[in-house]
Enzyme design. Structure first.
Site, PDB file in Angstrom:
ATOM      1  CD1 TRP A  18      52.398  33.661  31.523  1.00  0.00           C
ATOM      2  CD2 TRP A  18      50.922  34.223  30.167  1.00  0.00           C
ATOM      3  NE1 TRP A  18      52.057  32.487  31.134  1.00  0.00           N
ATOM      4  CE2 TRP A  18      51.051  32.847  30.475  1.00  0.00           C
ATOM      5  CE3 TRP A  18      49.901  34.857  29.150  1.00  0.00           C
ATOM      6  CZ2 TRP A  18      50.557  31.787  29.572  1.00  0.00           C
ATOM      7  CZ3 TRP A  18      49.231  33.674  28.438  1.00  0.00           C
ATOM      8  CH2 TRP A  18      49.523  32.407  28.558  1.00  0.00           C
ATOM      9  CE1 TYR A  55      53.637  45.169  32.933  1.00  0.00           C
ATOM     10  CE2 TYR A  55      52.028  45.824  34.582  1.00  0.00           C
ATOM     11  CZ  TYR A  55      53.382  45.544  34.411  1.00  0.00           C
ATOM     12  OH  TYR A  55      54.281  45.992  35.228  1.00  0.00           O
ATOM     13  CE  LYS A 198      59.517  31.440  25.078  1.00  0.00           C
ATOM     14  NZ  LYS A 198      59.101  32.740  24.842  1.00  0.00           N
ATOM     15  CG  ASP A 251      57.161  29.553  23.623  1.00  0.00           C
ATOM     16  OD1 ASP A 251      56.624  30.555  23.274  1.00  0.00           O
ATOM     17  OD2 ASP A 251      57.328  29.499  25.062  1.00  0.00           O
TER      18      ASP A 251
HETATM   19  N1  LIG Z   1      53.849  38.132  28.345  1.00  0.00           N
HETATM   20  C1  LIG Z   1      53.838  37.069  27.638  1.00  0.00           C
HETATM   21  O1  LIG Z   1      53.314  36.953  26.467  1.00  0.00           O
HETATM   22  C2  LIG Z   1      54.271  35.940  28.311  1.00  0.00           C
HETATM   23  C3  LIG Z   1      55.100  35.895  29.622  1.00  0.00           C
HETATM   24  N2  LIG Z   1      55.301  34.507  30.341  1.00  0.00           N
HETATM   25  C4  LIG Z   1      56.270  34.834  31.603  1.00  0.00           C
HETATM   26  O2  LIG Z   1      55.622  35.335  32.722  1.00  0.00           O
HETATM   27  C5  LIG Z   1      56.279  35.883  33.460  1.00  0.00           C
HETATM   28  C6  LIG Z   1      55.841  37.068  33.963  1.00  0.00           C
HETATM   29  O3  LIG Z   1      55.870  37.915  32.508  1.00  0.00           O
HETATM   30  P1  LIG Z   1      54.715  38.917  32.471  1.00  0.00           P
HETATM   31  O4  LIG Z   1      53.438  38.916  32.879  1.00  0.00           O
HETATM   32  O5  LIG Z   1      54.525  39.181  30.778  1.00  0.00           O
HETATM   33  O6  LIG Z   1      55.750  40.334  32.728  1.00  0.00           O
HETATM   34  P2  LIG Z   1      55.071  41.793  32.774  1.00  0.00           P
HETATM   35  O7  LIG Z   1      56.524  42.583  32.790  1.00  0.00           O
HETATM   36  O8  LIG Z   1      54.148  42.048  31.927  1.00  0.00           O
HETATM   37  O9  LIG Z   1      54.615  42.043  34.253  1.00  0.00           O
HETATM   38  C7  LIG Z   1      55.281  41.686  35.317  1.00  0.00           C
HETATM   39  C8  LIG Z   1      54.663  41.706  36.696  1.00  0.00           C
HETATM   40  O10 LIG Z   1      55.364  41.329  37.780  1.00  0.00           O
HETATM   41  C9  LIG Z   1      55.269  42.289  38.478  1.00  0.00           C
HETATM   42  N3  LIG Z   1      56.638  42.557  39.130  1.00  0.00           N
HETATM   43  C10 LIG Z   1      57.890  43.393  38.777  1.00  0.00           C
HETATM   44  N4  LIG Z   1      58.602  43.145  39.527  1.00  0.00           N
HETATM   45  C11 LIG Z   1      58.403  42.450  40.753  1.00  0.00           C
HETATM   46  C12 LIG Z   1      58.937  42.156  42.116  1.00  0.00           C
HETATM   47  N5  LIG Z   1      60.062  42.413  42.175  1.00  0.00           N
HETATM   48  N6  LIG Z   1      58.037  41.427  42.934  1.00  0.00           N
HETATM   49  C13 LIG Z   1      56.864  41.176  42.813  1.00  0.00           C
HETATM   50  N7  LIG Z   1      56.072  41.390  41.381  1.00  0.00           N
HETATM   51  C14 LIG Z   1      57.090  42.205  40.472  1.00  0.00           C
HETATM   52  C15 LIG Z   1      54.904  43.668  37.812  1.00  0.00           C
HETATM   53  O11 LIG Z   1      54.270  44.552  38.748  1.00  0.00           O
HETATM   54  P3  LIG Z   1      54.302  46.091  38.575  1.00  0.00           P
HETATM   55  O12 LIG Z   1      53.477  46.638  37.608  1.00  0.00           O
HETATM   56  O13 LIG Z   1      54.058  46.700  39.808  1.00  0.00           O
HETATM   57  O14 LIG Z   1      56.023  46.571  38.169  1.00  0.00           O
HETATM   58  C16 LIG Z   1      53.862  43.198  37.020  1.00  0.00           C
HETATM   59  O15 LIG Z   1      52.590  43.036  37.670  1.00  0.00           O
HETATM   60  C17 LIG Z   1      57.729  35.889  32.820  1.00  0.00           C
HETATM   61  O16 LIG Z   1      58.335  34.781  33.201  1.00  0.00           O
HETATM   62  C18 LIG Z   1      57.463  35.625  31.531  1.00  0.00           C
HETATM   63  O17 LIG Z   1      58.533  35.056  30.586  1.00  0.00           O
HETATM   64  C19 LIG Z   1      54.795  33.371  29.716  1.00  0.00           C
HETATM   65  C20 LIG Z   1      54.188  33.412  28.611  1.00  0.00           C
HETATM   66  C21 LIG Z   1      53.950  34.626  28.109  1.00  0.00           C
HETATM   67  O1  LIG Z   2      56.757  33.447  26.376  1.00  0.00           O
HETATM   68  C1  LIG Z   2      56.029  34.192  25.501  1.00  0.00           C
HETATM   69  C2  LIG Z   2      55.366  33.697  24.377  1.00  0.00           C
HETATM   70  O2  LIG Z   2      55.131  32.163  24.422  1.00  0.00           O
HETATM   71  C3  LIG Z   2      56.350  35.630  25.718  1.00  0.00           C
HETATM   72  O3  LIG Z   2      57.346  35.820  24.992  1.00  0.00           O
HETATM   73  P1  LIG Z   2      57.991  37.230  25.417  1.00  0.00           P
HETATM   74  O4  LIG Z   2      58.300  36.965  26.715  1.00  0.00           O
HETATM   75  O5  LIG Z   2      59.250  37.471  24.583  1.00  0.00           O
HETATM   76  O6  LIG Z   2      57.024  38.447  25.068  1.00  0.00           O
END
Ligand SMILES: NC(=O)C1=CN([C@@H]2O[C@H](COP(=O)(O)OP(=O)(O)OC[C@H]3O[C@@H](n4cnc5c(N)ncnc54)[C@H](OP(=O)(O)O)[C@@H]3O)[C@@H](O)[C@H]2O)C=CC1
Ligand SMILES: O=C(CO)COP(=O)(O)O
Length: 376
Positions: A18, A55, A198, A251
């Protein structure tokens, strides 16, 4: 030849699916984006190859996008700061950021959809606490935003919420482009809880899919799930309408329907009979719902809100319920026919609203101690 005016710098902290996608949204909207990644090799891949192969496989990132794993360099000169790490690690990341985020005119935007397990706080509350900043500086972004679809530039909408209309507007103006449109509201609580709740209903739908039940079960759980989400969020001060919007219903639909959802995927594995630890081992991305379920049920209990679907998700996660027993109701419920509406005064029971008023009166009588407000 006239030079293009300098674009404003923005920074995205967290280069997962994200964070990187949001960086692309901002860059495609004209901002000069720097990503912060905690691993040097990921920062290097984004910076040099304009790819994030772990990712966002197959996605070419904008050529203008920069990345570093040096936090100070990343934040230096940023006009807006976006935060996208797993919710359970937000506090530590914010602590590391603290020396560099002094400028009070720079908005801080949470892209996260979780509740902190050890405090039960929402992410905007954790930001306010850790950075000791004015809440008017904080915004949250939410909505039906499955990262990979947006990275493929499929048209999408989101909502940016801040207690300050000015902050919400400034962030929404920046976080938009031809394929991504940001709406605004001032209901931070509803917008944030919509994104958290959600996820839990999406885990339930995943369980249903894994078990092999069909559309009636799913539609019943989604509909009743929205009632649970609304009751819960309103009990904590949200506007009911927010839960009908992008951060709630929108969502909920996206996450419950899509195999791209990690929460849905985790639920599906549970429904297929995998144990909690086996599910964790199979997930290589963040499924926030698994960590939020405990805090949400604790908060629901404190507010007197019933959440039978979320309760069942917790029972399946704990191995206390066979996934095949999942239903839109608890089988232990009494047989008294129940009204279909939400409890927040939109039907004849007025349960959550009444409880919220009673709680407010209790707190007033208690001299305000332990008051549950938007601020930590
Ligand atoms: N993916 C999606 O579709 C969506 C996600 N979100 C929200 O966004 C947020 C992030 O999710 P998302 O990007 O999907 O997660 P991912 O699992 O795809 O990525 C997580 C990221 O955070 C880093 N990370 C993990 N652990 C730590 C830590 N302890 N300290 C610092 N960085 C860390 C990871 O680094 P590394 O690669 O080094 O492990 C990676 O860059 C969540 O709250 C999620 O609910 C919201 C909308 C959409
Ligand atoms: O928040 C999200 C879509 O809006 C992503 O959902 P997930 O974290 O379940 O992949």
């Amino acid at each position: 030849m006239s030079r293009r005016p300098e674009q404003p710098k923005v920074v995205v902290i967290g280069a997962g699916s994200w964070g990187t996608t949001f960086g692309k949204i901002l860059a495609d909207g004209g901002a000069q984006v720097t990503m912060w990644a905690r691993r040097a090799e990921l920062a290097h891949e984004i910076d040099e190859a304009k790819r994030n192969s772990k990712y966002l496989p197959g996605i070419n990132l904008p050529r203008s996008m920069r990345a570093t794993h040096d936090l100070e360099r990343a934040i230096d000169g940023a006009t807006q700061i976006y935060l996208s790490v797993p919710s359970q690690s937000a506090r530590d990341t914010l602590r590391d950021m603290r020396p560099y985020v002094g400028d009070p005119s720079v908005p801080l935007v949470s892209l996260m959809k979780g509740v902190e397990k050890k405090t039960n706080l929402r992410m905007s509350q954790v930001i306010e606490q850790e950075l000791a900043c004015d809440p008017a500086r904080i915004a949250v972004a939410s909505g039906p935003n499955l990262a990979l679809e947006i990275a493929q530039q499929q048209p999408t909408a989101a909502v940016i919420a801040s207690s300050s209309q000015e902050t919400a507007d400034a962030v929404a103006r920046r976080a938009r482009n031809a394929y991504f449109r940001s709406f605004v509201n001032t209901d931070v609580i509803g917008t944030e809880f919509g994104g958290v709740l959600k996820n839990l209903i999406a885990v339930a739908i995943g369980i249903v899919d894994g078990v092999g039940y069909g559309e009636n079960t799913k539609a019943s759980i989604i509909t009743r799930g929205l009632v649970e989400m609304t009751d819960f969020a309103v009990a904590y001060g949200a506007q009911p309408g927010t839960l009908q919007g992008l951060a709630g219903l929108g969502d909920l639909i996206a996450t419950c329907q899509s195999p791209l959802s990690r929460n849905n995927t985790a639920g599906r594995l549970l429904g297929q009979g995998y144990k909690f630890q086996e599910v964790i081992a199979q997930m290589n991305q963040t499924a926030e719902g698994l960590a939020s379920v405990g805090p949400v049920l604790k908060l629901a209990k404190d507010a007197g809100v019933e959440m039978p679907i979320v309760q069942q998700v917790k029972m399946v996660l704990d191995g206390r319920m066979n996934p095949r027993e999942i239903a839109p109701h608890l089988t232990t419920d009494d047989d008294t026919p129940q009204g279909e509406g939400t409890q927040n005064g939109q039907d004849d029971r007025g349960g959550a609203l009444r409880r919220a008023i009673e709680r407010a009166l209790d707190l007033l009588r208690d001299g305000g101690r332990g008051a549950r407000s938007d601020r930590p």
